[in-house]
Design a protein around this motif. Structure first.
Motif, PDB file in Angstrom:
ATOM      1  N   LEU A 158      -3.513  24.423  -9.612  1.00 45.23           N
ATOM      2  CA  LEU A 158      -5.248  23.318  -9.344  1.00 45.23           C
ATOM      3  C   LEU A 158      -4.813  22.258  -9.215  1.00 45.23           C
ATOM      4  O   LEU A 158      -4.962  21.218  -8.496  1.00 45.23           O
ATOM      5  N   LEU A 159      -3.694  21.338 -10.327  1.00 40.59           N
ATOM      6  CA  LEU A 159      -3.262  20.618 -10.027  1.00 40.59           C
ATOM      7  C   LEU A 159      -1.954  20.171  -8.581  1.00 40.59           C
ATOM      8  O   LEU A 159      -1.890  18.968  -8.637  1.00 40.59           O
ATOM      9  N   ARG A 160      -1.634  20.964  -8.223  1.00 36.83           N
ATOM     10  CA  ARG A 160      -0.664  20.628  -7.558  1.00 36.83           C
ATOM     11  C   ARG A 160      -0.942  21.105  -5.835  1.00 36.83           C
ATOM     12  O   ARG A 160      -1.576  20.095  -5.208  1.00 36.83           O
ATOM     13  N   THR A 161      -2.694  21.581  -5.644  1.00 31.72           N
ATOM     14  CA  THR A 161      -3.394  21.836  -4.437  1.00 31.72           C
ATOM     15  C   THR A 161      -4.890  21.536  -4.602  1.00 31.72           C
ATOM     16  O   THR A 161      -5.102  21.010  -3.441  1.00 31.72           O
ATOM     17  N   GLN A 162      -5.693  21.260  -5.718  1.00 28.80           N
ATOM     18  CA  GLN A 162      -6.846  20.578  -6.213  1.00 28.80           C
ATOM     19  C   GLN A 162      -7.800  21.545  -5.117  1.00 28.80           C
ATOM     20  O   GLN A 162      -9.215  21.400  -4.510  1.00 28.80           O
ATOM     21  N   ASP A 163      -7.205  22.823  -5.200  1.00 30.12           N
ATOM     22  CA  ASP A 163      -8.011  23.908  -5.227  1.00 30.12           C
ATOM     23  C   ASP A 163      -8.993  24.139  -5.772  1.00 30.12           C
ATOM     24  O   ASP A 163      -9.259  24.595  -6.590  1.00 30.12           O
ATOM     25  N   VAL A 164     -10.671  23.772  -5.651  1.00 24.42           N
ATOM     26  CA  VAL A 164     -11.733  23.790  -6.550  1.00 24.42           C
ATOM     27  C   VAL A 164     -11.416  25.169  -6.828  1.00 24.42           C
ATOM     28  O   VAL A 164     -12.499  25.049  -7.853  1.00 24.42           O
ATOM     29  N   LYS A 198     -11.823  17.617 -14.115  1.00 27.48           N
ATOM     30  CA  LYS A 198     -11.772  16.143 -14.162  1.00 27.48           C
ATOM     31  C   LYS A 198     -11.126  16.290 -11.950  1.00 27.48           C
ATOM     32  O   LYS A 198     -11.150  15.896 -11.288  1.00 27.48           O
ATOM     33  N   VAL A 199     -10.326  17.314 -12.247  1.00 23.84           N
ATOM     34  CA  VAL A 199      -9.716  17.165 -10.864  1.00 23.84           C
ATOM     35  C   VAL A 199     -11.071  17.969  -9.951  1.00 23.84           C
ATOM     36  O   VAL A 199     -10.135  17.606  -8.850  1.00 23.84           O
ATOM     37  N   GLN A 200     -12.105  18.367 -10.144  1.00 24.47           N
ATOM     38  CA  GLN A 200     -12.654  19.015  -9.163  1.00 24.47           C
ATOM     39  C   GLN A 200     -13.521  17.792  -8.455  1.00 24.47           C
ATOM     40  O   GLN A 200     -13.865  17.582  -8.162  1.00 24.47           O
ATOM     41  N   TYR A 201     -13.652  17.021  -9.786  1.00 25.00           N
ATOM     42  CA  TYR A 201     -14.384  15.338  -9.726  1.00 25.00           C
ATOM     43  C   TYR A 201     -13.514  15.001  -8.960  1.00 25.00           C
ATOM     44  O   TYR A 201     -14.452  14.002  -7.599  1.00 25.00           O
ATOM     45  N   LEU A 202     -12.445  15.249  -8.929  1.00 25.54           N
ATOM     46  CA  LEU A 202     -11.146  13.811  -8.142  1.00 25.54           C
ATOM     47  C   LEU A 202     -11.546  14.746  -6.163  1.00 25.54           C
ATOM     48  O   LEU A 202     -11.635  13.850  -5.856  1.00 25.54           O
ATOM     49  N   ALA A 203     -11.521  16.029  -6.360  1.00 24.44           N
ATOM     50  CA  ALA A 203     -11.262  16.465  -5.071  1.00 24.44           C
ATOM     51  C   ALA A 203     -13.205  16.609  -3.988  1.00 24.44           C
ATOM     52  O   ALA A 203     -12.719  16.154  -3.030  1.00 24.44           O
ATOM     53  N   THR A 204     -13.537  16.684  -5.062  1.00 25.57           N
ATOM     54  CA  THR A 204     -15.083  16.330  -4.501  1.00 25.57           C
ATOM     55  C   THR A 204     -16.331  15.523  -4.450  1.00 25.57           C
ATOM     56  O   THR A 204     -17.104  15.305  -4.280  1.00 25.57           O
ATOM     57  N   GLY A 205     -16.409  14.748  -5.711  1.00 21.69           N
ATOM     58  CA  GLY A 205     -17.101  13.852  -6.219  1.00 21.69           C
ATOM     59  C   GLY A 205     -18.249  14.273  -7.114  1.00 21.69           C
ATOM     60  O   GLY A 205     -19.151  13.655  -7.105  1.00 21.69           O
ATOM     61  N   ARG A 214       0.873  -1.209  -0.006  1.00 18.07           N
ATOM     62  CA  ARG A 214      -0.099  -0.131  -0.039  1.00 18.07           C
ATOM     63  C   ARG A 214       0.960   1.174  -0.125  1.00 18.07           C
ATOM     64  O   ARG A 214       0.599   2.133  -0.803  1.00 18.07           O
ATOM     65  N   GLU A 215       2.447   1.349   0.485  1.00 17.98           N
ATOM     66  CA  GLU A 215       3.122   2.228   0.536  1.00 17.98           C
ATOM     67  C   GLU A 215       3.485   2.602  -0.196  1.00 17.98           C
ATOM     68  O   GLU A 215       3.349   4.111  -0.851  1.00 17.98           O
ATOM     69  N   VAL A 216       3.814   1.872  -1.331  1.00 17.90           N
ATOM     70  CA  VAL A 216       4.387   1.274  -2.685  1.00 17.90           C
ATOM     71  C   VAL A 216       3.170   1.923  -3.569  1.00 17.90           C
ATOM     72  O   VAL A 216       3.698   3.000  -4.671  1.00 17.90           O
ATOM     73  N   PHE A 217       1.700   1.496  -3.309  1.00 22.69           N
ATOM     74  CA  PHE A 217       0.600   2.526  -4.241  1.00 22.69           C
ATOM     75  C   PHE A 217       0.620   3.731  -4.177  1.00 22.69           C
ATOM     76  O   PHE A 217       0.355   4.776  -4.989  1.00 22.69           O
ATOM     77  N   GLN A 218       0.682   4.517  -2.468  1.00 24.42           N
ATOM     78  CA  GLN A 218       0.739   5.621  -2.657  1.00 24.42           C
ATOM     79  C   GLN A 218       1.735   6.437  -3.426  1.00 24.42           C
ATOM     80  O   GLN A 218       1.329   7.446  -3.329  1.00 24.42           O
ATOM     81  N   ALA A 219       2.809   5.510  -2.965  1.00 23.69           N
ATOM     82  CA  ALA A 219       3.748   6.239  -3.442  1.00 23.69           C
ATOM     83  C   ALA A 219       4.072   6.328  -5.438  1.00 23.69           C
ATOM     84  O   ALA A 219       4.114   7.424  -5.276  1.00 23.69           O
ATOM     85  N   GLU A 220       3.283   5.646  -5.688  1.00 25.77           N
ATOM     86  CA  GLU A 220       3.518   5.359  -6.972  1.00 25.77           C
ATOM     87  C   GLU A 220       2.390   7.090  -7.566  1.00 25.77           C
ATOM     88  O   GLU A 220       2.265   7.609  -8.729  1.00 25.77           O
ATOM     89  N   LEU A 221       1.230   6.823  -6.710  1.00 24.94           N
ATOM     90  CA  LEU A 221       0.400   7.343  -7.207  1.00 24.94           C
ATOM     91  C   LEU A 221       0.854   9.272  -6.802  1.00 24.94           C
ATOM     92  O   LEU A 221       0.061  10.483  -7.303  1.00 24.94           O
ATOM     93  N   ARG A 222       1.782   8.961  -5.409  1.00 23.56           N
ATOM     94  CA  ARG A 222       2.328  11.434  -5.477  1.00 23.56           C
ATOM     95  C   ARG A 222       2.887  10.608  -6.739  1.00 23.56           C
ATOM     96  O   ARG A 222       2.956  12.295  -7.329  1.00 23.56           O
ATOM     97  N   GLU A 223       3.920  10.183  -6.876  1.00 26.17           N
ATOM     98  CA  GLU A 223       4.674  10.312  -8.472  1.00 26.17           C
ATOM     99  C   GLU A 223       4.197  10.645 -10.114  1.00 26.17           C
ATOM    100  O   GLU A 223       4.456  11.730 -10.522  1.00 26.17           O
ATOM    101  N   LEU A 224       2.428  10.291 -10.230  1.00 24.06           N
ATOM    102  CA  LEU A 224       1.598  10.743 -10.887  1.00 24.06           C
ATOM    103  C   LEU A 224       1.015  11.945 -10.641  1.00 24.06           C
ATOM    104  O   LEU A 224       1.766  12.574 -11.830  1.00 24.06           O
ATOM    105  N   GLN A 225       0.644  12.519  -9.778  1.00 24.17           N
ATOM    106  CA  GLN A 225       0.219  14.278  -9.375  1.00 24.17           C
ATOM    107  C   GLN A 225       1.872  14.879  -9.089  1.00 24.17           C
ATOM    108  O   GLN A 225       1.743  15.617 -10.275  1.00 24.17           O
TER     109      GLN A 225
END
Length: 216
Positions: free
Chosen positions: A138-144, A203-210, A2-13
């Protein structure tokens, strides 16, 4: 795992932010090349497009690897799939910047559009640069709130795009065929650049708020 997965997601961002920052730099140089007839900046922008393409390909490969190895579900799956789609939009934004720069290079040492349209294109370029910097944040912070601002700024670009068409189709237009084609293409590139930023912001707004923001 799980830690590896989260690191990979952060790498994507982080990868998306890196590409977005390069796109912001690219559109800044492209608009200055266009407005100032600066062939050096035009060449730099065209070179930036290759870098953007390379980074986007690298990020896509990472996302595909995550899908294959981690088998993400629910929100994690949406994050990875959204990263692929955002990467594609950023790559297209880089293309739009390069197209604007190519017009400047083709017409050098002359300016691309007649004097009567230069203030309009200067403002359109300023808005695109502003949108690009907001998109990276926005991509850095997901500030809607930034997503909302990007859409508002896009409306201004759309209005300027329509103003260009009104000008070149009007009875007082004195430009030749080349002027008309160049102005139409350049305006379209600016407008599409902002449109891709809006697509990403949704897309970012959707990820941040649903909450999905419908097409306007």
């Amino acid at each position: 795992m799980r830690e590896v997965f989260q690191a990979e997601l952060r790498e994507l961002q982080d990868g998306l932010v890196q590409i977005a920052e390069l796109v912001a730099s690219s559109i800044d140089k492209a608009t200055r090349a266009f407005n100032e007839s600066n062939v050096t900046l035009a060449e730099e922008t065209i070179g930036d497009d290759d870098r953007i393409d390379g980074l986007a390909l690298k990020l896509d490969e990472l996302a595909i690897t995550i899908l294959a190895r981690q088998n993400p579900v629910a929100r994690d799956l949406r994050i990875v799939v959204s990263a692929l789609r955002i990467s594609a939009s950023l790559e297209r934004m880089g293309d739009m910047a390069a197209h604007i720069a190519q017009l400047a290079r083709y017409r050098f040492p002359d300016k691309v559009v007649p004097k009567s349209l230069r203030p309009t294109f200067a403002e359109m370029g300023r808005l695109d640069v502003e949108i690009a910097h907001m998109l990276a944040e926005l991509l850095r912070t997901q500030d809607v709130e930034l997503a909302e601002t990007i859409r508002n700024e896009d409306d201004k670009v759309d209005a300027l795009h329509l103003a260009v068409f009104d000008k070149v189709l009007g009875e007082t237009w004195k430009g030749g065929t080349v002027d008309t084609v160049d102005a139409t293409l350049a305006s379209r590139y600016h407008e599409r650049f902002a449109d891709h930023a809006v697509s990403i912001s949704k897309k970012v707004q959707y990820l941040a708020t649903g909450d999905w923001v419908p097409e306007s």
